[in-house]
Write an enzyme that holds these catalytic residues in place. Structure first.
Site, PDB file in Angstrom:
ATOM      1  N   ASP A 103       0.830  -1.209   0.000  1.00 45.77           N
ATOM      2  CA  ASP A 103       0.000   0.000   0.000  1.00 45.77           C
ATOM      3  C   ASP A 103       0.866   1.261   0.000  1.00 45.77           C
ATOM      4  OD1 ASP A 103      -2.309   1.492   0.062  1.00 45.77           O
ATOM      5  OD2 ASP A 103      -2.614   1.297   2.227  1.00 45.77           O
TER       6      ASP A 103
ATOM      7  N   ARG B  96       0.386   7.634  -2.704  1.00 51.24           N
ATOM      8  CA  ARG B  96       0.871   8.695  -1.804  1.00 51.24           C
ATOM      9  C   ARG B  96       2.359   8.953  -2.001  1.00 51.24           C
ATOM     10  NH1 ARG B  96      -1.770   6.060   3.261  1.00 51.24           N
ATOM     11  NH2 ARG B  96      -2.106   4.460   1.678  1.00 51.24           N
TER      12      ARG B  96
ATOM     13  N   HIS C  81       3.409   3.319  -8.839  1.00 48.87           N
ATOM     14  CA  HIS C  81       3.265   1.886  -9.122  1.00 48.87           C
ATOM     15  C   HIS C  81       4.550   1.337  -9.744  1.00 48.87           C
ATOM     16  CE1 HIS C  81      -0.821   2.172  -7.924  1.00 48.87           C
ATOM     17  NE2 HIS C  81      -1.248   2.822  -8.984  1.00 48.87           N
TER      18      HIS C  81
ATOM     19  N   LEU D  61      10.908 -21.016  -4.316  1.00 49.66           N
ATOM     20  CA  LEU D  61       9.932 -20.094  -3.719  1.00 49.66           C
ATOM     21  C   LEU D  61       8.676 -20.156  -4.571  1.00 49.66           C
ATOM     22  CD1 LEU D  61       9.234 -17.453  -1.921  1.00 49.66           C
ATOM     23  CD2 LEU D  61      10.011 -16.169  -3.905  1.00 49.66           C
TER      24      LEU D  61
ATOM     25  N   ARG E 180       1.613  -5.121   6.078  1.00 46.63           N
ATOM     26  CA  ARG E 180       0.944  -4.062   5.312  1.00 46.63           C
ATOM     27  C   ARG E 180       1.777  -2.800   5.421  1.00 46.63           C
ATOM     28  NH1 ARG E 180      -5.207  -2.574   4.109  1.00 46.63           N
ATOM     29  NH2 ARG E 180      -4.755  -0.750   2.864  1.00 46.63           N
TER      30      ARG E 180
ATOM     31  N   SER F  77      -8.514  -5.171   4.209  1.00 48.53           N
ATOM     32  CA  SER F  77      -8.966  -4.870   2.846  1.00 48.53           C
ATOM     33  C   SER F  77      -9.305  -6.094   1.984  1.00 48.53           C
ATOM     34  CB  SER F  77      -7.910  -4.014   2.125  1.00 48.53           C
ATOM     35  OG  SER F  77      -7.691  -2.821   2.821  1.00 48.53           O
TER      36      SER F  77
END
Ligand code: FPP
Length: 236
Positions: free
Chosen positions: A16, A20, A33, A127, A184, A192
């Site tokens: 998240d 911002r 992004h 992984l 988060r 969420s």
């Protein structure tokens, strides 16, 4: 408690704060992004380094379709670029790729890229990288309930036989162990609609930094915090 603190087997991350991060720099959201995709690369490598076996990333929620078309387009383009660039690392680093969510809703090109990498890496074992794409936990749970109800309605399944194991086997994460650690970023204290069933016993670590600033040492710190806590699964 083990003599040496364990490394979490499965880490799930709500990435998240891209918007911002960009806003603080006077940049368009897509730049946030793009920088966030760099963090994805770094964190994937860091997980391999630590010996984490599963990493699940909330890359696009079912609600994210409601963002402006240009932002959705930029996110899909980033995903295409990530999948194309990451293909050789998936081979070299023996990473298995998986996806959860409504993959059918993704653009054709993205879906093809994704499906071919999922198929190609199915036998990899270092992984497992799970991308949550067009994902919503309520949808996932509803779908599992519907499939059990359908089997019960046709007499294939006795409703009394439905327990948490059987339920989990109808989720998209069937075969994937539950996350031990949920991280988060950007300081928000919400889940969420992410892996609502699977995080029942996960330790949560909230990091104040925005996702594009999240680096290897932040992951290591979150793991240290996880190791510090006494995990009791509700027992004494
Ligand atoms: C949250 O930031 C992040 C997302 C909606 C998408 C996450 C996508 C990436 C990290 C990049 C691409 C992913 C991969 C796997 C290559 P936000 O936009 O909600 O930020 P805000 O809350 O500050 O507005």
């Amino acid at each position: 408690m083990p003599e040496f603190p364990e490394i979490p087997h499965h880490i799930a991350i709500i990435m998240d704060g891209n918007g911002r991060w960009a806003g603080e720099r006077g940049l368009p959201r897509r730049e946030g992004h793009r920088a966030g995709a760099e963090s994805v690369r770094e964190v994937t490598d860091a997980c391999i380094h630590l010996g984490v076996k599963y990493l699940t990333l909330y890359a696009f929620s079912s609600e994210n379709w409601n963002r402006p078309a240009a932002e959705v387009k930029a996110l899909m383009a980033l995903l295409d670029r990530f999948l194309t660039d990451k293909a050789k690392d998936l081979r070299k680093q023996n990473i298995r790729l998986k996806a959860i969510g409504q993959i059918d809703r993704l653009p054709g090109k993205t879906r093809k890229l994704l499906n071919s990498l999922i198929q190609e890496t199915a036998g990899h074992s270092n992984l497992t990288l799970v991308l949550a794409l067009s994902y919503g936990a309520r949808e996932e749970i509803t779908c599992a309930a519907r499939s059990l109800a359908a089997d019960a309605a046709t007499g294939k399944l006795d409703p009394a036989a439905i327990d948490d194991k059987l339920f989990a086997s109808r989720l998209q994460t069937a075969g994937i162990p539950d996350p031990d650690l949920l991280i988060r970023t950007s300081g928000e204290m919400r889940v969420s609609n992410f892996l609502l069933w699977q995080i029942s016993y996960a330790e949560m670590v909230i990091v104040k930094k925005f996702w594009p600033d999240f680096r290897q040492h932040d992951l290591n710190q979150a793991v240290t915090e996880y190791q510090r806590r006494h995990r009791r699964f509700g027992a004494l």
